[in-house]
Design a protein around this motif. Structure first.
Motif, PDB file in Angstrom:
ATOM      1  N   TRP A  17       0.796  -1.214   0.000  1.00 20.53           N
ATOM      2  CA  TRP A  17       0.000   0.000   0.000  1.00 20.53           C
ATOM      3  C   TRP A  17       0.832   1.269   0.000  1.00 20.53           C
ATOM      4  CZ3 TRP A  17      -0.184  -3.779   3.795  1.00 20.53           C
ATOM      5  CH2 TRP A  17       0.480  -3.495   4.979  1.00 20.53           C
ATOM      6  N   ASN A  19       2.561   2.229  -2.490  1.00 17.44           N
ATOM      7  CA  ASN A  19       2.290   2.734  -3.836  1.00 17.44           C
ATOM      8  C   ASN A  19       1.105   1.962  -4.405  1.00 17.44           C
ATOM      9  OD1 ASN A  19       2.696   4.301  -6.109  1.00 17.44           O
ATOM     10  ND2 ASN A  19       4.072   2.822  -7.055  1.00 17.44           N
ATOM     11  N   LEU A  59     -11.462  10.277   2.972  1.00 18.72           N
ATOM     12  CA  LEU A  59     -11.408  10.002   1.538  1.00 18.72           C
ATOM     13  C   LEU A  59     -12.418  10.877   0.805  1.00 18.72           C
ATOM     14  CD1 LEU A  59     -11.275   6.097   1.754  1.00 18.72           C
ATOM     15  CD2 LEU A  59      -9.351   7.658   1.454  1.00 18.72           C
ATOM     16  N   THR A  71      -3.359  12.334  -9.891  1.00 19.52           N
ATOM     17  CA  THR A  71      -2.281  11.350  -9.861  1.00 19.52           C
ATOM     18  C   THR A  71      -1.077  11.861 -10.629  1.00 19.52           C
ATOM     19  OG1 THR A  71      -3.876   9.543  -9.704  1.00 19.52           O
ATOM     20  CG2 THR A  71      -1.654   8.969 -10.412  1.00 19.52           C
ATOM     21  N   ARG A  75      -0.897  14.420  -6.276  1.00 24.15           N
ATOM     22  CA  ARG A  75      -1.764  14.859  -5.176  1.00 24.15           C
ATOM     23  C   ARG A  75      -3.023  13.989  -5.077  1.00 24.15           C
ATOM     24  NH1 ARG A  75      -5.823  17.635  -7.560  1.00 24.15           N
ATOM     25  NH2 ARG A  75      -5.463  18.422  -9.673  1.00 24.15           N
ATOM     26  N   ALA A  76      -2.898  12.712  -5.393  1.00 22.01           N
ATOM     27  CA  ALA A  76      -4.068  11.830  -5.421  1.00 22.01           C
ATOM     28  C   ALA A  76      -4.333  11.125  -4.095  1.00 22.01           C
ATOM     29  CB  ALA A  76      -3.905  10.787  -6.525  1.00 22.01           C
ATOM     30  N   LYS A  77      -3.491  11.362  -3.082  1.00 20.73           N
ATOM     31  CA  LYS A  77      -3.686  10.693  -1.806  1.00 20.73           C
ATOM     32  C   LYS A  77      -5.061  11.029  -1.237  1.00 20.73           C
ATOM     33  CE  LYS A  77      -1.649   9.998   2.769  1.00 20.73           C
ATOM     34  NZ  LYS A  77      -0.549  10.380   3.703  1.00 20.73           N
ATOM     35  N   GLY A  78      -5.803   9.993  -0.862  1.00 24.66           N
ATOM     36  CA  GLY A  78      -7.123  10.188  -0.284  1.00 24.66           C
ATOM     37  C   GLY A  78      -8.240  10.336  -1.289  1.00 24.66           C
ATOM     38  N   ARG A 241     -11.070  -2.291   0.416  1.00 21.39           N
ATOM     39  CA  ARG A 241     -10.015  -1.271   0.360  1.00 21.39           C
ATOM     40  C   ARG A 241      -8.656  -1.885   0.697  1.00 21.39           C
ATOM     41  NH1 ARG A 241      -8.696   3.710  -1.744  1.00 21.39           N
ATOM     42  NH2 ARG A 241      -7.567   5.000  -0.268  1.00 21.39           N
ATOM     43  N   ARG A 250      -1.230  -1.440 -10.835  1.00 25.93           N
ATOM     44  CA  ARG A 250      -1.283  -0.015 -11.161  1.00 25.93           C
ATOM     45  C   ARG A 250      -1.244   0.163 -12.675  1.00 25.93           C
ATOM     46  NH1 ARG A 250      -0.527   4.069  -7.794  1.00 25.93           N
ATOM     47  NH2 ARG A 250       0.507   5.325  -9.372  1.00 25.93           N
TER      48      ARG A 250
END
Length: 267
Positions: A17, A19, A59, A71, A75-78, A241, A250
């Protein structure tokens, strides 16, 4: 002192998790699920709880376009992608108000060849109305992304070349006329995808596309998704999740350069 190679063997491997793959949720109809044999309908009450589950964990639900752009910019965290297949009319009254209440966006994949029609492809399921042109305009005006689900919900892996071109190129052109803006997203009906269909989607000018479980074809033009249903309570969502990095790869394929900021997405 151990050699560098030996030292690397001694160090613990980073968890998957660190990445993780993009998490994209797949919805269909938001209505009473009692008479749905396909289990793709989620009740408004359950949907509201699922959105609360996201918000309680920090989230935020976003469209696929926003997820890929974030992404690309790191800045795609959450962020969690929210998608709705088939373009059911119940999205307007059942899903849209709840999404806006949470400040979420989503991608709605519609069928411009069935405007105002019904889900006639579902032999055993109840007939449900599909979005009209006016409904699509209202959803786009509310800040949701409109994507193509083909013209008529054909299984594209079985379509001839002429039909495939219609289902991809023509559907995009029709939706751009309705929305007055670019339509960059596509969704494969039934999740059916093969290399020929991916090439047709790329040729039609789409920048990203969603499948279900595309395996080795996984990439920006074949993003895997997680089915979300009525049975997905808090603990089931948590399990999905957690297990997602173990089940999905990915995306490693570059989005075509014409697609804008999302073109920088790499695995």
């Amino acid at each position: 002192m151990p050699a560098p190679t030996a030292l690397r063997r001694l160090l613990p491997k980073p968890p998957l998790w660190v990445n993780p793959p993009l998490w994209v949720a797949m919805y269909h109809s938001i209505a009473d699920p009692a008479d749905d044999p396909y289990r793709v309908t989620v009740s408004p009450v359950r949907f509201a709880r699922q959105l609360h589950w996201l918000g309680d964990r920090g989230l935020r639900g976003v469209s696929v376009r926003e997820l890929l752009e974030a992404t690309a910019e790191g800045r795609a965290k959450g962020l969690v992608g929210l998608t709705f297949d088939d373009g059911y009319a119940d999205f307007l009254d059942s899903a849209l108000p709840l999404l806006r209440r949470h400040g979420f966006t989503a991608t709605v994949y519609v069928l411009p060849g069935r405007l105002g029609g019904a889900n006639d492809w579902d032999a055993e399921g109840p007939r449900k109305p599909l979005l009209s042109e006016e409904g699509i305009e209202r959803i786009a005006a509310a800040g949701m992304e409109i994507g193509s689900h083909g013209l008529t919900h054909r299984r594209l892996t079985e379509a001839d070349d002429a039909t495939l071109a219609d289902e991809t190129r023509r559907s995009r052109a029709l939706l751009e006329e309705i929305t007055g803006g670019p339509v960059d997203g596509f969704c494969y009906p039934y999740g059916a995808v093969d290399p020929r269909v991916v090439r047709a989607v790329r040729k039609a000018g789409y920048g990203h596309a969603c499948a279900i479980d595309p395996g080795p074809l996984t990439g920006a033009l074949a993003l895997p998704r997680v089915h979300i249903g009525e049975a997905d309570t808090s603990w089931r969502l948590t399990a999905k999740r957690v297990l997602h990095p173990l089940r999905r790869r990915r995306p490693t394929e570059l989005i075509p350069a014409h697609a804008g900021p999302a073109a920088a997405v790499l695995g």
